[in-house]
Design a protein around this motif. Structure first.
Motif, PDB file in Angstrom:
ATOM      1  N   LYS A  90      -3.421   0.707   3.480  1.00 46.08           N
ATOM      2  CA  LYS A  90      -3.126   2.114   3.208  1.00 46.08           C
ATOM      3  C   LYS A  90      -2.080   2.638   4.182  1.00 46.08           C
ATOM      4  O   LYS A  90      -1.224   3.456   3.821  1.00 46.08           O
ATOM      5  CB  LYS A  90      -4.406   2.953   3.305  1.00 46.08           C
ATOM      6  N   GLN A  91      -2.142   2.172   5.428  1.00 41.47           N
ATOM      7  CA  GLN A  91      -1.186   2.633   6.437  1.00 41.47           C
ATOM      8  C   GLN A  91       0.238   2.202   6.086  1.00 41.47           C
ATOM      9  O   GLN A  91       1.190   2.979   6.241  1.00 41.47           O
ATOM     10  CB  GLN A  91      -1.579   2.095   7.821  1.00 41.47           C
ATOM     11  N   GLU A  92       0.376   0.978   5.598  1.00 42.21           N
ATOM     12  CA  GLU A  92       1.710   0.520   5.202  1.00 42.21           C
ATOM     13  C   GLU A  92       2.234   1.355   4.036  1.00 42.21           C
ATOM     14  O   GLU A  92       3.417   1.713   4.000  1.00 42.21           O
ATOM     15  CB  GLU A  92       1.676  -0.953   4.815  1.00 42.21           C
ATOM     16  N   GLU A 142       1.471   4.475   3.367  1.00 44.27           N
ATOM     17  CA  GLU A 142       1.836   5.805   3.869  1.00 44.27           C
ATOM     18  C   GLU A 142       3.178   5.771   4.598  1.00 44.27           C
ATOM     19  O   GLU A 142       3.957   6.732   4.538  1.00 44.27           O
ATOM     20  CB  GLU A 142       0.740   6.348   4.797  1.00 44.27           C
ATOM     21  N   ARG A 143       3.486   4.665   5.285  1.00 46.63           N
ATOM     22  CA  ARG A 143       4.757   4.558   6.013  1.00 46.63           C
ATOM     23  C   ARG A 143       5.935   4.303   5.073  1.00 46.63           C
ATOM     24  O   ARG A 143       7.085   4.553   5.436  1.00 46.63           O
ATOM     25  CB  ARG A 143       4.688   3.425   7.049  1.00 46.63           C
ATOM     26  N   PHE A 144       5.661   3.807   3.890  1.00 39.41           N
ATOM     27  CA  PHE A 144       6.713   3.437   2.936  1.00 39.41           C
ATOM     28  C   PHE A 144       7.398   4.699   2.422  1.00 39.41           C
ATOM     29  O   PHE A 144       6.806   5.529   1.732  1.00 39.41           O
ATOM     30  CB  PHE A 144       6.085   2.648   1.786  1.00 39.41           C
ATOM     31  N   ASP A 145       8.652   4.856   2.760  1.00 40.19           N
ATOM     32  CA  ASP A 145       9.399   6.074   2.409  1.00 40.19           C
ATOM     33  C   ASP A 145      10.084   5.873   1.057  1.00 40.19           C
ATOM     34  O   ASP A 145      11.204   5.370   0.970  1.00 40.19           O
ATOM     35  CB  ASP A 145      10.433   6.384   3.494  1.00 40.19           C
ATOM     36  N   LYS A 195       6.701   6.015  -5.065  1.00 44.32           N
ATOM     37  CA  LYS A 195       5.526   5.204  -4.757  1.00 44.32           C
ATOM     38  C   LYS A 195       4.237   5.804  -5.330  1.00 44.32           C
ATOM     39  O   LYS A 195       3.285   5.083  -5.619  1.00 44.32           O
ATOM     40  CB  LYS A 195       5.383   4.999  -3.251  1.00 44.32           C
ATOM     41  N   GLN A 219       9.346  -6.719   1.999  1.00 47.45           N
ATOM     42  CA  GLN A 219       9.286  -5.260   2.096  1.00 47.45           C
ATOM     43  C   GLN A 219       8.799  -4.663   0.783  1.00 47.45           C
ATOM     44  O   GLN A 219       9.071  -5.191  -0.299  1.00 47.45           O
ATOM     45  CB  GLN A 219      10.667  -4.695   2.443  1.00 47.45           C
TER      46      GLN A 219
END
Length: 562
Positions: free
Chosen positions: A151-153, A155-158, A162, A176
Motif C-alpha cells: 500500500k505504501q508503494e 501511495e508513493r506512486f505519482d 492509479k 516501476q
C-alpha cells in the motif's frame, strides 16, 4: 514451491486470449472444461475438509418465458450471451493470474465445478480460504495490482490514473509501477465484445437500447464509460436489458478502486415493474427525513430513478462468482447518480430461488415459531428492492473535502455502503408503510424477514461486502437488544428496539460516510464485522441441516431453447 511462487511473483501483465468456447455455461456441464490431466505436470491436492464445502450451492435453472419476443429479439439475446461469455473470461483474468483451463484441468474431478463457481482456488463464501493445497491466501488486490506491491508503494506512486476504475497497475521492465487501461490490456477481447454488441444493436427494436449498446461498445475501446451510463439511464422502452462491462469494485479488497467485468442478460417483467414505479418519487422526501444532521443529507437524489423487475437469464463474470446477486443498483458513477438518479433492477426469478431454497428453511430453524408466518416473499422482495433504492439516499461526497465517500473509505467503502443500503432500506419501508404507500402484509413481516435475511447473508463470509455488512448489523442489533435468543437457539425480534437500533445505526453510518472517516470505519469493521462463537454455532446448524448457502445457475442458450 507452487505456493511460494504464487505469493512472491508479480502478477502477469500479458493477458491470455479468451478461449473459444461457444457452449452454454451451466452448473452441470462445468466439468466439460476439464482437460485430460495426464497432459499436465501438476495435479492439485485439496486441503483437508474441502470436500465438505462442495455442496453448499444448490442448482437452479435460470429461464424465463420468451414467447412474447420476436425472432430478432431472440437472436439478439443469443448475441448478448456471447458477449457475456467474454466478460466471464475477462473476470477470470482479473480474479486469478493463471490460465483457467490449466487450473481446472489440474483439479480433482469432484472440485472442478467448485473451482468454476469461485473463479479460482479460493472459497469466496469462506473468507477466500484456499481449497487447494498449492495456493496460499488470495491477494487482496486480486489481479488488479502486482502481487508484491505494498500500500505504501501505491501511495508513493505519482500517477493520476492509479485510482481509475478502469486501469490495471503493472510493472515496467525496470520494475516501476505503471498504469494500463483496460481497453489496452484486454484489447482483443473487448474488440470482439464491442463487435457483438453492435450486431445486437442492429437487431434491437428499441432505438434507445440500440444507442446504449453502441455506446457501451465504444466504451470498451475508449475506456470512457460515462456516456453509456447516461444512455442506459435514458432508456425506458426496452423489453430486454443487459448490464455489461467493468462495474462493481468488490473484487478489489486492497483499495476498492478497480472494477470487475461482469454481465447480466435480463427480460423485463412489465407487470411487476408497473407496481414499483411509484416509489422513486418519494426519494427526495425520504432523503430530507433521514435521521441525521442536515449536512449529511444535503445532496438531493434524482427522483426520476427507475424501479423495474426482471427475470435474469444469464449471469457472467463477477455477478456469477460465489454468491449470486438478486438486485442491482446502477450506475455507480456519482455524477450520473446526482444528475439522473439510478436504476434499480429486481431479479425476481433469482430472488424467488433464494427465498424458497434458502430463506424459508433458515427461518424454520432459527426464527421462533410464532414469528415464522411473518417471513413472506413480498417482504423479502420489498426489503431487497428498498436496499437498492436506499443506495441513492445519504451522501456521495464527503462534507470536508476528502473527495467521494468511495475514495475516502477505500477498501471499507463497499461494506459500509451495503450496510447503509440495508438499514436505510428498512427505514424507507417503515416510512412508506406508515404513509400507507405500502399496503401488503404487516410491518412486522418486513422486520422479521429482514432479521432472517441477516442469517442468510452473513453466511457469505468476511470476503463479501454484503457478508461483512450483515455481521456489523447483527452485532449492532444484538448490542441494542433488537432481538432475543431462546434456549432452543431461536431468535425473536423486538419491534420497538429494532426500530430504535435501525435509526441509530442509520445515523452512525451516514455520519461516517459524510466525514470520510477511514479510521473510525476501520475500527467499526474490526469491532463488529466478526462472527462470534454463538452465531457461528447457529450457522453451523444450518449447514448440518443441509440448507444451502447459495445457488448455482444452470443457464445458457440451450436452457432458454435458443
Amino acid at each position: 514451491m507452487l505456493k511460494q511462487l504464487f505469493t512472491l511473483t508479480p502478477l502477469i501483465f500479458a493477458i491470455a486470449a479468451c478461449s473459444d468456447n461457444n457452449g452454454d455455461t451451466t452448473a452441470d456441464s462445468s466439468s466439460s472444461t476439464q482437460a485430460d490431466t495426464s497432459e499436465h505436470s501438476i495435479n492439485y491436492q485439496l486441503v483437508d475438509g474441502a470436500e465438505s464445502r462442495f455442496d453448499i450451492y444448490t442448482d437452479y435453472e435460470l429461464t424465463s418465458d420468451l414467447s412474447h419476443l420476436s425472432a430478432d429479439q431472440k437472436q439478439m439475446i443469443g448475441l448478448l450471451i456471447d458477449a457475456s461469455k467474454i466478460m466471464d473470461e475477462l473476470f477470470w483474468q482479473q480474479a486469478f493470474p493463471r490460465d483457467r483451463q490449466e487450473f481446472l484441468a489440474a483439479l480433482p474431478s469432484q472440485a472442478v465445478n467448485f473451482g468454476n463457481i469461485n473463479y479460482g482456488p479460493w472459497d469466496r463464501l469462506d473468507g477466500n480460504k484456499p481449497f487447494v493445497q498449492e495456493f496460499s491466501e488470495k491477494p487482496a488486490g486480486a489481479n488488479f495490482y502486482p502481487a508484491d506491491m505494498s500500500k505504501q508503494e501505491f501511495e508513493r506512486f505519482d500517477n493520476a490514473d492509479k485510482t481509475s476504475l478502469y486501469t490495471l497497475l503493472r510493472r515496467d521492465n525496470n520494475g516501476q509501477l505503471i498504469t494500463v487501461n483496460y481497453s489496452d490490456a484486454y484489447q482483443q477481447q473487448l474488440t470482439e465484445a464491442a463487435d457483438i454488441l453492435r450486431q445486437a444493436a442492429d437487431l434491437a427494436e428499441s432505438q434507445s437500447f440500440a444507442n446504449y449498446l453502441r455506446l457501451r461498445a465504444d466504451a470498451f475501446l475508449s475506456n470512457e464509460y460515462q456516456p453509456s451510463d447516461l444512455a442506459w439511464m435514458d432508456m425506458t422502452d426496452n423489453d430486454i436489458d443487459v448490464v455489461i462491462g467493468p462495474i462493481e469494485n468488490y473484487e478489489d479488497q486492497l483499495f476498492g478502486y478497480k472494477t470487475a467485468f461482469e454481465s447480466y442478460v435480463l427480460i423485463k417483467d412489465k407487470a411487476w415493474s408497473e407496481r414499483l414505479a411509484k416509489y422513486a418519487q418519494f426519494l427526495p422526501e425520504l432523503q430530507r427525513g433521514l435521521p441525521v444532521e442536515d449536512k449529511y443529507k444535503a445532496e438531493i437524489p434524482g427522483s426520476n430513478a427507475q424501479l423495474n423487475a426482471y427475470d435474469a437469464i444469464y449471469y457472467a463474470g463477477h455477478s456469477n462468482a460465489g454468491s449470486k446477486t438478486i438486485a442491482i443498483n446502477l450506475p455507480n458513477d456519482e455524477q450520473v447518480q446526482l444528475e439522473k438518479g439510478t436504476r434499480r433492477l429486481q431479479l425476481k426469478n433469482a430472488m424467488r430461488a433464494k427465498f424458497d431454497k434458502i430463506l424459508r428453511p433458515i427461518a424454520e430453524e432459527l426464527i421462533v415459531p410464532e414469528q415464522r408466518d411473518n417471513i413472506t416473499f413480498d417482504a423479502f422482495f420489498a426489503n431487497t428492492m428498498f436496499h437498492e433504492v436506499a443506495h441513492g439516499l445519504g451522501i456521495k461526497n464527503t462534507i470536508n473535502d476528502k473527495g467521494t465517500v468511495r475514495s475516502a473509505l477505500k477498501e471499507h467503502a463497499s461494506a459500509l455502503e451495503e450496510g447503509k443500503a440495508d438499514i436505510l432500506g428498512l427505514y424507507m419501508i417503515t416510512q412508506l408503510f406508515e404513509k400507507q404507500q405500502i399496503n401488503r402484509g404487516e410491518l412486522e413481516d418486513y422486520y422479521t424477514t429482514f432479521m432472517a435475511s441477516i442469517f442468510r447473508s452473513v453466511r457469505f463470509g468476511a470476503s463479501s461486502a454484503h457478508g461483512k455488512a450483515n455481521m456489523i448489523r447483527f452485532n449492532y442489533f444484538a448490542n441494542q437488544g433488537a432481538f432475543t435468543r431462546n434456549a432452543e437457539g431461536q431468535y425473536a425480534i423486538s419491534m420497538g428496539r429494532m426500530r430504535q437500533a435501525m435509526n441509530s445505526l442509520s445515523e452512525q453510518i451516514l455520519t461516517l460516510q459524510g466525514d470520510g472517516d477511514y479510521q473510525a470505519v476501520n475500527e467499526l469493521v474490526a469491532r463488529l464485522g466478526v462472527v462470534n462463537e454463538q452465531l457461528q454455532a447457529d450457522l453451523d446448524r444450518l449447514s448440518d441441516k443441509g440448507i444451502p448457502v447459495d445457488v448455482d445457475f444452470i443457464q445458457g442458450k440451450k436452457v432458454l431453447g435458443l
